[in-house]
Scaffold this motif. Structure first.
Motif, PDB file in Angstrom:
ATOM      1  N   SER A  43      11.110   3.680  -4.874  1.00 45.69           N
ATOM      2  CA  SER A  43      10.353   2.574  -5.462  1.00 45.69           C
ATOM      3  C   SER A  43      11.133   1.271  -5.384  1.00 45.69           C
ATOM      4  CB  SER A  43      10.013   2.919  -6.916  1.00 45.69           C
ATOM      5  OG  SER A  43       9.151   1.952  -7.472  1.00 45.69           O
ATOM      6  N   ALA A  51       2.242   1.698  -3.413  1.00 45.69           N
ATOM      7  CA  ALA A  51       1.237   2.301  -4.301  1.00 45.69           C
ATOM      8  C   ALA A  51       1.180   3.816  -4.096  1.00 45.69           C
ATOM      9  CB  ALA A  51      -0.128   1.676  -4.051  1.00 45.69           C
ATOM     10  N   ASP A  52       1.271   4.245  -2.833  1.00 43.05           N
ATOM     11  CA  ASP A  52       1.317   5.688  -2.553  1.00 43.05           C
ATOM     12  C   ASP A  52       2.537   6.325  -3.209  1.00 43.05           C
ATOM     13  OD1 ASP A  52      -0.972   5.485  -1.048  1.00 43.05           O
ATOM     14  OD2 ASP A  52       0.041   5.576   0.896  1.00 43.05           O
ATOM     15  N   TRP A  53       3.683   5.658  -3.079  1.00 45.86           N
ATOM     16  CA  TRP A  53       4.938   6.202  -3.622  1.00 45.86           C
ATOM     17  C   TRP A  53       4.877   6.276  -5.157  1.00 45.86           C
ATOM     18  CZ3 TRP A  53       8.877   8.058  -0.563  1.00 45.86           C
ATOM     19  CH2 TRP A  53      10.055   8.428  -1.217  1.00 45.86           C
ATOM     20  N   ASN A  54       4.156   5.336  -5.752  1.00 47.18           N
ATOM     21  CA  ASN A  54       4.063   5.286  -7.214  1.00 47.18           C
ATOM     22  C   ASN A  54       2.999   6.223  -7.772  1.00 47.18           C
ATOM     23  OD1 ASN A  54       6.096   3.413  -7.325  1.00 47.18           O
ATOM     24  ND2 ASN A  54       4.743   1.636  -7.451  1.00 47.18           N
ATOM     25  N   SER A  55       2.336   6.977  -6.886  1.00 44.48           N
ATOM     26  CA  SER A  55       1.281   7.907  -7.303  1.00 44.48           C
ATOM     27  C   SER A  55       1.789   9.341  -7.212  1.00 44.48           C
ATOM     28  CB  SER A  55       0.050   7.728  -6.408  1.00 44.48           C
ATOM     29  OG  SER A  55      -0.414   6.391  -6.443  1.00 44.48           O
ATOM     30  N   ALA A  56       1.031  10.261  -7.819  1.00 50.66           N
ATOM     31  CA  ALA A  56       1.354  11.687  -7.710  1.00 50.66           C
ATOM     32  C   ALA A  56       1.131  12.140  -6.264  1.00 50.66           C
ATOM     33  CB  ALA A  56       0.463  12.495  -8.654  1.00 50.66           C
ATOM     34  N   SER A  84       3.021  17.598 -10.516  1.00 50.21           N
ATOM     35  CA  SER A  84       1.983  16.920 -11.293  1.00 50.21           C
ATOM     36  C   SER A  84       2.450  16.432 -12.659  1.00 50.21           C
ATOM     37  CB  SER A  84       0.786  17.856 -11.490  1.00 50.21           C
ATOM     38  OG  SER A  84       1.202  19.046 -12.148  1.00 50.21           O
ATOM     39  N   ASP A 138       0.835  -1.205   0.000  1.00 49.65           N
ATOM     40  CA  ASP A 138       0.000   0.000   0.000  1.00 49.65           C
ATOM     41  C   ASP A 138       0.873   1.261   0.000  1.00 49.65           C
ATOM     42  OD1 ASP A 138      -2.312  -1.522   0.051  1.00 49.65           O
ATOM     43  OD2 ASP A 138      -2.423  -1.532   2.251  1.00 49.65           O
ATOM     44  N   ARG A 170       5.651  10.238  -7.495  1.00 53.59           N
ATOM     45  CA  ARG A 170       6.239   9.638  -8.696  1.00 53.59           C
ATOM     46  C   ARG A 170       6.925  10.672  -9.591  1.00 53.59           C
ATOM     47  NH1 ARG A 170       4.171   6.251 -11.511  1.00 53.59           N
ATOM     48  NH2 ARG A 170       4.980   6.872 -13.548  1.00 53.59           N
TER      49      ARG A 170
END
Length: 344
Positions: free
Chosen positions: A28, A11-16, A105, A8, A19
């Motif tokens: 990552s 997933a946070d790290w791989n999101s804006a 972004s 989880d 990332r």
């Protein structure tokens, strides 16, 4: 317990916005390896209840920002995350990086990340809070200032920051108090196996590849997912790295604790004295050896203060006090002599 929960965080790290930040790939890779770790990673156990930790008021993010703004530039170590060490950057750039990182972004955002690992409390900032440790923490311990107020400072990090592998105070433990945090801490104890690996890294700059190497090669890994105001006790000489997911700050103060001396600090002080003396065999310079001994001299002066305090209080057995006092006397002299020899 398994390591699925770390997925989880991955997933946070791989999101804006994470990332799109400079150290996205480093974090990552670390999280990927943790998710795939062959055994369940235990939780770090030395958690403290912040409500039973201090008197006075805990600092807020506003106090931390005031400390940063009011600090003299020469008192700050501002770390550029892209190059991994201190720079001539200014505190204004630190504050700008906090919000530009939070709103990154696109992959072309060109956001720079700056962290400040050690911001002193300022009288018109966090110093207003009058925070001090409760008496039970100081029954068998001393602080840098010989008072319950201690020697507090704060760490301030933007989202996406990584604090690479290191250890902190040479002999002192730390009381860490979260101010506003969302961080993943990785800890390794100073076992014989881990120290054999650490010999070449001690006092050297490290990177995410060093952390990956540690995950694969060291023993005793524990993790702490620190959120909000969570507090914990960090024993001396624990190797650690930290990933930051949101704008975060924590405050802390070192303490030299007798029980920790018996458990860890005695053995580790002796190890580091030997490491400093054998600097060449460890692939280091004489300057590195001198630096280690200077850190240890400060620690030995604190142990000497603690011994004198415990003698007055008579709260430790006579036999234990004699053993502690003899060790302090021997190693204070040894550190001083080695330092004179290496500096000459």
């Amino acid at each position: 317990m398994d390591n699925v929960w770390i997925a989880d965080l991955r997933a946070d790290w791989n999101s804006a916005p994470l990332r799109y930040l400079p150290r996205f790939r480093d974090g990552s890779m670390i999280l990927d390896v943790l998710v795939q770790y062959p055994i369940p990673i235990p939780a770090y156990e030395k958690i403290l209840d912040h409500r039973d930790l201090y008197h006075g008021q805990a600092p807020t993010m506003e106090h931390i920002v005031a400390d940063l703004i009011l600090a003299k530039h020469e008192d700050l170590n501002i770390v550029d995350q892209e190059i991994g060490h201190g720079t001539q950057s200014h505190k204004e750039q630190v504050l700008v990086s906090m919000w530009t990182a939070a709103y990154a972004s696109s992959e072309n955002s060109n956001v720079k990340l700056f962290t400040v690992p050690d911001i002193p409390f300022h009288p018109d900032g966090s110093g207003k809070c009058g925070i001090g440790l409760v008496k039970r923490f100081l029954e068998f311990a001393v602080t840098d200032t010989d008072t319950a107020d201690g020697s507090w400072s704060s760490s301030f990090c933007p989202p996406g920051a990584i604090t690479d592998l290191h250890w902190d105070y040479h002999g002192g433990s730390q009381i860490i108090l979260g101010i506003s945090t969302k961080k993943l801490w990785l800890f390794w104890p100073p076992t014989e196996k881990n120290l054999a690996w650490w010999r070449k890294h001690n006092l050297r700059p490290t990177s995410s590849s060093t952390t990956l190497e540690a995950i694969h090669n060291l023993e005793g890994l524990t993790v702490l997912y620190q959120r909000g105001r969570q507090a914990f006790f960090m024993s001396p000489f624990h190797i650690h790295a930290v990933l930051t997911f949101e704008v975060s700050a924590h405050s802390g103060t070192p303490v030299w604790d007798y029980n920790t001396w018996k458990d860890t600090a005695r053995r580790m002080t002796e190890w580091e004295v030997a490491w400093a003396w054998d600097y060449f065999e460890n692939g280091h310079s004489c300057t590195d050896g001198v630096q280690a001994l200077q850190y240890l001299l400060h620690a030995m002066e604190r142990w000497d203060k603690l011994h004198k305090k415990l003698v007055k209080k008579k709260c430790v057995s006579k036999e234990d006090l004699v053993e502690f006092g003899n060790w302090v006397k021997i190693y204070l002299k040894k550190v001083e002599q080695n330092l004179v020899s290496m500096e000459s």
